[in-house]
Scaffold this motif. Sequence first.
Motif, mmCIF file in Angstrom:
data_model
loop_
_atom_site.group_PDB
_atom_site.id
_atom_site.type_symbol
_atom_site.label_atom_id
_atom_site.label_comp_id
_atom_site.label_asym_id
_atom_site.label_seq_id
_atom_site.Cartn_x
_atom_site.Cartn_y
_atom_site.Cartn_z
ATOM 1 N N GLN A 110 -88.541 -29.959 40.241
ATOM 2 C CA GLN A 110 -88.784 -31.388 40.415
ATOM 3 C C GLN A 110 -89.083 -32.051 39.067
ATOM 4 O O GLN A 110 -88.599 -33.142 38.782
ATOM 5 N N ALA A 111 -89.866 -31.394 38.230
ATOM 6 C CA ALA A 111 -90.154 -31.927 36.900
ATOM 7 C C ALA A 111 -88.885 -31.977 36.060
ATOM 8 O O ALA A 111 -88.690 -32.912 35.277
ATOM 9 N N SER A 112 -88.015 -31.006 36.226
ATOM 10 C CA SER A 112 -86.742 -30.998 35.507
ATOM 11 C C SER A 112 -85.908 -32.219 35.871
ATOM 12 O O SER A 112 -85.312 -32.856 35.007
ATOM 13 N N LYS A 113 -85.891 -32.561 37.142
ATOM 14 C CA LYS A 113 -85.114 -33.717 37.600
ATOM 15 C C LYS A 113 -85.696 -35.029 37.102
ATOM 16 O O LYS A 113 -84.990 -36.021 36.998
ATOM 17 N N TRP A 114 -86.996 -35.063 36.791
ATOM 18 C CA TRP A 114 -87.651 -36.266 36.280
ATOM 19 C C TRP A 114 -86.942 -36.779 35.031
ATOM 20 O O TRP A 114 -86.797 -37.968 34.830
ATOM 21 N N PHE A 115 -86.457 -35.865 34.193
ATOM 22 C CA PHE A 115 -85.785 -36.259 32.956
ATOM 23 C C PHE A 115 -84.477 -36.981 33.234
ATOM 24 O O PHE A 115 -84.062 -37.831 32.468
ATOM 25 N N GLY A 116 -83.812 -36.637 34.310
ATOM 26 C CA GLY A 116 -82.538 -37.263 34.627
ATOM 27 C C GLY A 116 -82.659 -38.492 35.505
ATOM 28 O O GLY A 116 -81.694 -39.228 35.683
ATOM 29 N N ALA A 117 -83.840 -38.733 36.042
ATOM 30 C CA ALA A 117 -84.047 -39.890 36.924
ATOM 31 C C ALA A 117 -84.193 -41.165 36.101
ATOM 32 O O ALA A 117 -84.781 -41.161 35.030
ATOM 33 N N MET A 118 -83.679 -42.251 36.617
ATOM 34 C CA MET A 118 -83.787 -43.531 35.910
ATOM 35 C C MET A 118 -85.234 -44.011 35.822
ATOM 36 O O MET A 118 -85.600 -44.696 34.893
ATOM 37 N N GLY A 119 -86.072 -43.635 36.790
ATOM 38 C CA GLY A 119 -87.442 -44.133 36.801
ATOM 39 C C GLY A 119 -88.411 -43.292 36.000
ATOM 40 O O GLY A 119 -89.511 -43.725 35.722
ATOM 41 N N GLY A 120 -88.037 -42.066 35.615
ATOM 42 C CA GLY A 120 -88.957 -41.196 34.891
ATOM 43 C C GLY A 120 -89.056 -41.590 33.435
ATOM 44 O O GLY A 120 -88.129 -41.401 32.665
ATOM 45 N N THR A 121 -90.168 -42.184 33.037
ATOM 46 C CA THR A 121 -90.333 -42.615 31.660
ATOM 47 C C THR A 121 -91.710 -42.239 31.152
ATOM 48 O O THR A 121 -92.611 -41.929 31.919
ATOM 49 N N CYS A 122 -91.854 -42.312 29.847
ATOM 50 C CA CYS A 122 -93.160 -42.141 29.234
ATOM 51 C C CYS A 122 -93.243 -43.040 28.010
ATOM 52 O O CYS A 122 -92.229 -43.365 27.402
ATOM 53 N N LYS A 123 -94.451 -43.438 27.696
ATOM 54 C CA LYS A 123 -94.710 -44.238 26.501
ATOM 55 C C LYS A 123 -95.763 -43.498 25.697
ATOM 56 O O LYS A 123 -96.859 -43.228 26.190
ATOM 57 N N ILE A 124 -95.428 -43.183 24.459
ATOM 58 C CA ILE A 124 -96.340 -42.443 23.595
ATOM 59 C C ILE A 124 -96.978 -43.427 22.628
ATOM 60 O O ILE A 124 -96.301 -44.250 22.024
#
Length: 188
Positions: A95-109
């Motif tokens: 599931q975490a792997s798919k987060w990278f390919g999802a349009m909604g999975g983002t992060c701000k550093i």
Amino acid sequence: MNWKRDLWYGLGLLALVPAALAAQVLPWRERYETLAGKGGREAVAAHGQAARFNGIEWRLKSITEGRPQDPTARPLPPRTKVAIVVVGLRPLTEQASKWFGAMGGTCKIRVTDAAGRTWGPSIRSDLAPKSGLSPSCFNMDADFKLAPLPVGRELTVQTVYVVPADAFRTLRVEVRVAPEPGTVRLLP
């Protein structure tokens, strides 16, 4: 008798309006708190350790001082330093792997110092040498489309910040993760 009916109607509206407002506002509260740095789930990693959040392992690899690469480029503001931050992230679950390919999975550093001051990444591309590292938490395929990152494979992200010279020694890294709001704090 008419005034009694109107009184009950008014009291009913008085109770209904706050309930309706709360129903509209409360679902957004957690997102707001996460964006503001308050609330949401949180994972913290001490020096040299990794933080785990939503099946992803986050690790602070380094915070180093940089210099503008072009001597003729616009100078930095006085009493500032360039901070080059390198963070590694690795999915531990499918599931975490798919987060990278999802349009909604983002992060701000972003970085913070011991005094609580916060800085976002610089938009200047001349502040750090070209490294081939990712500038964000997105994993791209050969066609520059979002792609899942295989379980166990690490993505190394490099971001650059211009911070006051007095803050450089106490910098910490904060990663705001979405769509499920949360914060990952990485301490040097």
